[in-house]
Motif scaffolding. Sequence first.
Motif, PDB file in Angstrom:
ATOM      1  N   LEU A   1       0.831  -1.208   0.000  1.00  0.00           N
ATOM      2  CA  LEU A   1       0.000   0.000   0.000  1.00  0.00           C
ATOM      3  C   LEU A   1       0.867   1.261   0.000  1.00  0.00           C
ATOM      4  N   LEU A   2       1.937   1.255   0.810  1.00  0.00           N
ATOM      5  CA  LEU A   2       2.827   2.414   0.876  1.00  0.00           C
ATOM      6  C   LEU A   2       3.506   2.668  -0.469  1.00  0.00           C
ATOM      7  N   LEU A   3       4.017   1.596  -1.067  1.00  0.00           N
ATOM      8  CA  LEU A   3       4.714   1.752  -2.343  1.00  0.00           C
ATOM      9  C   LEU A   3       3.764   2.237  -3.436  1.00  0.00           C
ATOM     10  N   GLN A   4       2.547   1.713  -3.430  1.00  0.00           N
ATOM     11  CA  GLN A   4       1.545   2.136  -4.417  1.00  0.00           C
ATOM     12  C   GLN A   4       1.230   3.621  -4.255  1.00  0.00           C
ATOM     13  N   ALA A   5       1.097   4.073  -3.003  1.00  0.00           N
ATOM     14  CA  ALA A   5       0.792   5.484  -2.742  1.00  0.00           C
ATOM     15  C   ALA A   5       1.944   6.387  -3.175  1.00  0.00           C
ATOM     16  N   LEU A   6       3.188   5.970  -2.910  1.00  0.00           N
ATOM     17  CA  LEU A   6       4.352   6.777  -3.286  1.00  0.00           C
ATOM     18  C   LEU A   6       4.564   6.771  -4.800  1.00  0.00           C
ATOM     19  N   ASP A   7       4.263   5.645  -5.446  1.00  0.00           N
ATOM     20  CA  ASP A   7       4.399   5.560  -6.908  1.00  0.00           C
ATOM     21  C   ASP A   7       3.469   6.533  -7.621  1.00  0.00           C
ATOM     22  N   ASN A   8       2.347   6.851  -6.990  1.00  0.00           N
ATOM     23  CA  ASN A   8       1.367   7.745  -7.617  1.00  0.00           C
ATOM     24  C   ASN A   8       1.736   9.224  -7.467  1.00  0.00           C
ATOM     25  N   LEU A   9       2.816   9.509  -6.719  1.00  0.00           N
ATOM     26  CA  LEU A   9       3.235  10.901  -6.534  1.00  0.00           C
ATOM     27  C   LEU A   9       4.113  11.355  -7.700  1.00  0.00           C
TER      28      LEU A   9
ATOM     29  N   PHE B   1      11.075   2.733  10.627  1.00  0.00           N
ATOM     30  CA  PHE B   1      10.922   3.661  11.749  1.00  0.00           C
ATOM     31  C   PHE B   1       9.581   3.507  12.468  1.00  0.00           C
ATOM     32  N   TYR B   2       8.516   3.260  11.702  1.00  0.00           N
ATOM     33  CA  TYR B   2       7.184   3.296  12.309  1.00  0.00           C
ATOM     34  C   TYR B   2       6.504   1.926  12.373  1.00  0.00           C
ATOM     35  N   SER B   3       6.853   1.050  11.479  1.00  0.00           N
ATOM     36  CA  SER B   3       6.318  -0.316  11.446  1.00  0.00           C
ATOM     37  C   SER B   3       4.793  -0.368  11.338  1.00  0.00           C
ATOM     38  N   GLY B   4       4.317  -1.315  10.553  1.00  0.00           N
ATOM     39  CA  GLY B   4       2.897  -1.624  10.467  1.00  0.00           C
ATOM     40  C   GLY B   4       1.982  -0.451  10.214  1.00  0.00           C
ATOM     41  N   ASP B   5       0.871  -0.438  10.966  1.00  0.00           N
ATOM     42  CA  ASP B   5      -0.162   0.581  10.788  1.00  0.00           C
ATOM     43  C   ASP B   5       0.358   1.989  11.018  1.00  0.00           C
ATOM     44  N   ALA B   6       1.331   2.131  11.923  1.00  0.00           N
ATOM     45  CA  ALA B   6       1.861   3.465  12.220  1.00  0.00           C
ATOM     46  C   ALA B   6       2.502   4.084  10.980  1.00  0.00           C
ATOM     47  N   ALA B   7       3.116   3.262  10.121  1.00  0.00           N
ATOM     48  CA  ALA B   7       3.715   3.765   8.885  1.00  0.00           C
ATOM     49  C   ALA B   7       2.641   4.330   7.962  1.00  0.00           C
ATOM     50  N   LEU B   8       1.490   3.649   7.908  1.00  0.00           N
ATOM     51  CA  LEU B   8       0.376   4.155   7.102  1.00  0.00           C
ATOM     52  C   LEU B   8      -0.179   5.443   7.696  1.00  0.00           C
ATOM     53  N   ASP B   9      -0.324   5.477   9.026  1.00  0.00           N
ATOM     54  CA  ASP B   9      -0.836   6.686   9.684  1.00  0.00           C
ATOM     55  C   ASP B   9       0.084   7.874   9.416  1.00  0.00           C
ATOM     56  N   ALA B  10       1.392   7.638   9.505  1.00  0.00           N
ATOM     57  CA  ALA B  10       2.360   8.715   9.270  1.00  0.00           C
ATOM     58  C   ALA B  10       2.267   9.228   7.836  1.00  0.00           C
ATOM     59  N   THR B  11       2.142   8.319   6.887  1.00  0.00           N
ATOM     60  CA  THR B  11       2.063   8.706   5.472  1.00  0.00           C
ATOM     61  C   THR B  11       0.801   9.520   5.201  1.00  0.00           C
ATOM     62  N   ILE B  12      -0.332   9.065   5.745  1.00  0.00           N
ATOM     63  CA  ILE B  12      -1.598   9.795   5.559  1.00  0.00           C
ATOM     64  C   ILE B  12      -1.501  11.186   6.180  1.00  0.00           C
TER      65      ILE B  12
ATOM     66  N   ARG C   1      -6.506   1.157   2.641  1.00  0.00           N
ATOM     67  CA  ARG C   1      -6.197   0.470   3.895  1.00  0.00           C
ATOM     68  C   ARG C   1      -7.455  -0.154   4.485  1.00  0.00           C
ATOM     69  N   GLU C   2      -8.566   0.611   4.472  1.00  0.00           N
ATOM     70  CA  GLU C   2      -9.825   0.094   4.999  1.00  0.00           C
ATOM     71  C   GLU C   2     -10.253  -1.166   4.256  1.00  0.00           C
ATOM     72  N   LYS C   3     -10.105  -1.148   2.938  1.00  0.00           N
ATOM     73  CA  LYS C   3     -10.452  -2.331   2.146  1.00  0.00           C
ATOM     74  C   LYS C   3      -9.615  -3.529   2.570  1.00  0.00           C
ATOM     75  N   GLY C   4      -8.353  -3.278   2.842  1.00  0.00           N
ATOM     76  CA  GLY C   4      -7.461  -4.360   3.263  1.00  0.00           C
ATOM     77  C   GLY C   4      -7.868  -4.938   4.603  1.00  0.00           C
ATOM     78  N   TYR C   5      -8.207  -4.049   5.558  1.00  0.00           N
ATOM     79  CA  TYR C   5      -8.660  -4.506   6.871  1.00  0.00           C
ATOM     80  C   TYR C   5      -9.911  -5.373   6.739  1.00  0.00           C
ATOM     81  N   LYS C   6     -10.888  -4.838   5.998  1.00  0.00           N
ATOM     82  CA  LYS C   6     -12.163  -5.547   5.853  1.00  0.00           C
ATOM     83  C   LYS C   6     -11.969  -6.896   5.168  1.00  0.00           C
ATOM     84  N   LYS C   7     -11.144  -6.896   4.126  1.00  0.00           N
ATOM     85  CA  LYS C   7     -10.914  -8.134   3.391  1.00  0.00           C
ATOM     86  C   LYS C   7     -10.293  -9.192   4.286  1.00  0.00           C
ATOM     87  N   LYS C   8      -9.269  -8.787   5.058  1.00  0.00           N
ATOM     88  CA  LYS C   8      -8.592  -9.730   5.942  1.00  0.00           C
ATOM     89  C   LYS C   8      -9.539 -10.246   7.021  1.00  0.00           C
ATOM     90  N   TYR C   9     -10.322  -9.337   7.619  1.00  0.00           N
ATOM     91  CA  TYR C   9     -11.248  -9.735   8.679  1.00  0.00           C
ATOM     92  C   TYR C   9     -12.300 -10.696   8.139  1.00  0.00           C
TER      93      TYR C   9
END
Length: 736
Positions: free
Chosen positions: A11-19, A62-73, A92-100
């Motif tokens: 998810l992080l790489l996809q978001a950065l690739d779109n910049l 530096f932030y690991s896991g969800d914190a890395a996504l929170d920092a990026t957002i 991210r929400e789609k990923g959470y829901k899909k996994k759950y």
Amino acid sequence: MGNQSSRISDLLLQALDNLSQEDLKRFKDKLSHSDFEGKGTIPRGRLENADRIDTKNLLMEFYSGDAALDATIEIFTQINLRDSAAKLREEREKGYKKKYKEDIKKKYKLIKDMNSRFGDNMILNRRYTNLTIVDRPQVMTERASSAITLANLYKPDKDGQTPQVVVLLGAAGIGKTMTARKIMYDWAAGELYKKKFDYVFYINCREMNLLNEKESVADMIFKSWLNTNAPVNHILVNPEKLLFIIDGFDELRFSFDQPKDNLCTDPWEKKPMEILLSSLFRRTVVPESYLMITTRPATLEKLEQCLECSRYAEILGFSEAEREEYFHKFFGNENQARQALRFVKANEILFTMCFVPFVCWIIYTVLKQQLEKGENLTQTSKTVTGVYMLYLSSLVKPLSNNTKQHLYGNLRGLCSLAADGIWKQKILFEEEEIKKFGLDQENSLPLFLNENIFQKEIDFECLYSFIHLSFQEFFAALLYVLEEDETTDSGIPKKDVKRLLENYGNSKNYLMLTVRFLFGLLNEERMKDLKEKFGCKLSPKIKADLLKWVQANQQTDLTLPCVHEGIYQSYQLDLFHCVYEMYEEDFAINALDHFTVLKLNQNKFTQMDQRALSFCVKHCRSLESLCIYDCTFSLEDHEEELPRRQKKHRQDKPKHSPIYLLCQALNSHFPLCLPVSCRFSDCHLTAACCEDLSSILGTKQTLVELRLAGNSLGESGVKLLCEGLKHANCKLQKLR
């Protein structure tokens, strides 16, 4: 956790690739100055020449896991890339829901088959059979109930109001827990509430009884999340998209009479479980969320004290067609299924009892065992107690006297454990309790106990429960029938039938089925089976105590209290069910000898209610007046409850009218000398009922008055009544 980390990395790489290159430069610059969540800043030197992959790796490091996504957002938002922030949040929400959903689908896909070897499971959808569920309106009208599907439970009612709280009612063994599990699976599979709820959480009330530590709503969500950390903060952002299924309210031991100041409003606030659940029920915490609560009808009054409900729905069990479908799913072998089905349908009472799924399972299990052994299908039963005895007998081979003595010892220990649990309203038992009642010896742990593994904090605790709560109630009742043992340990519950009946009278909920089973076990045939097959020593004097109790508790006016708007539960009718479970004519005649007038108001009679009522009316030798007002009589297969699409294949005329059983009882009513008055007012009777009423006019010479006001009999119905009036034996003086 590996899959989750990989998902976040993607998810992080996809978001950065779109910049764009310029936006990436701004992002890295802002990131080098940001101390997110106090974890320090990423050194500027490491970011300066980092490409998109390097930047992603630094965020993960530096932030690991969800914190890395929170920092990026957060950085996206600060540099005014709001669309990028929203898109990443959505992905991210789609990923959470899909996994759950994947985890929930996997968890609820399989169910434990009680007839299989330990550890064997079966696929839910291969065994699950749809149940007839009806919507219960707030006011009894001509159409007192209508069929409803699970998909429609949270859709607007006729007034346009969308229910936020649904109470799913059902008798013991009717399929409440199986329905709750089916809802969980179908939601996860995308077949139910797909757009309505983002997350559905299952709360098992049995497990809630075990929790001594304080918990929060957030903790409940954490525990529902399998294998990964739950993103609770993100889940609670949209509480209106959450559904909590609270299964087994009737099994909770808590008091919900909590002062408002004790309730919590913060989903992160930790409280004792009774306060936390009270807060959910009384809508002080996550009030925008939706609730579904399953319970037996007997605990509605308790539930009403802490809950304002939007919709009541009741599980009526299997229709006739659904029973046949369950037969074929259960047997698998078509020849066996047809043979067993023919046998059960030939026994009308047995087939009627199959409307309760758990009783249905017991009957089918016994029949399957008999067919596989090549035995004749000769055993039958007319009561629920008889069916449970049939199942118990099917598990025990002919025994020698020594083996019987060993079995009797185990059976007594099992009954003591059950009774101890019933009095303490306890359903799960620890290993110490198993030892206390002598059930820890090799090969002595009965087939009626399940071993349950529950996670308690970080440790696993081994607990035991009966295969169904109704079996615990059955064995608790059996303890009172067994003769006192002089060597009884002080830990064994003291038997006091008078105390049992007094408590049943004061609090007719958790003891109701136990008392019914007690009556049923004192039937002469069943006592004979207990002696011969299990070596039981019985105490016959209890039957006299029960007779005195019935005679002392007779009320001729069975007008029902309104437990809740539109939900009527006859506690007095339970007295008739008790007498019916005994199923002995002499006992019934002696017990009901003082009934002269019987009034029944605002009842919804199930088929088993009608059998119990008809049996007792037949044996009320002094009955002079029967007044039934504003009642409904369900048909054998819930035909009147079924949606039109389910009726299209059922064009045959019903075998009997809804009041057939009661008319049969009146026809065979014992005294031929006493004049009898009957009144069926506002009971939704139709022309189909008039044929049975007409038969009474022609055969019951003592019927002197018949009132039928408020029913839609139609011209054809009136003609049928006139035919009865012409009969030479008709002595009717008043027809209104």
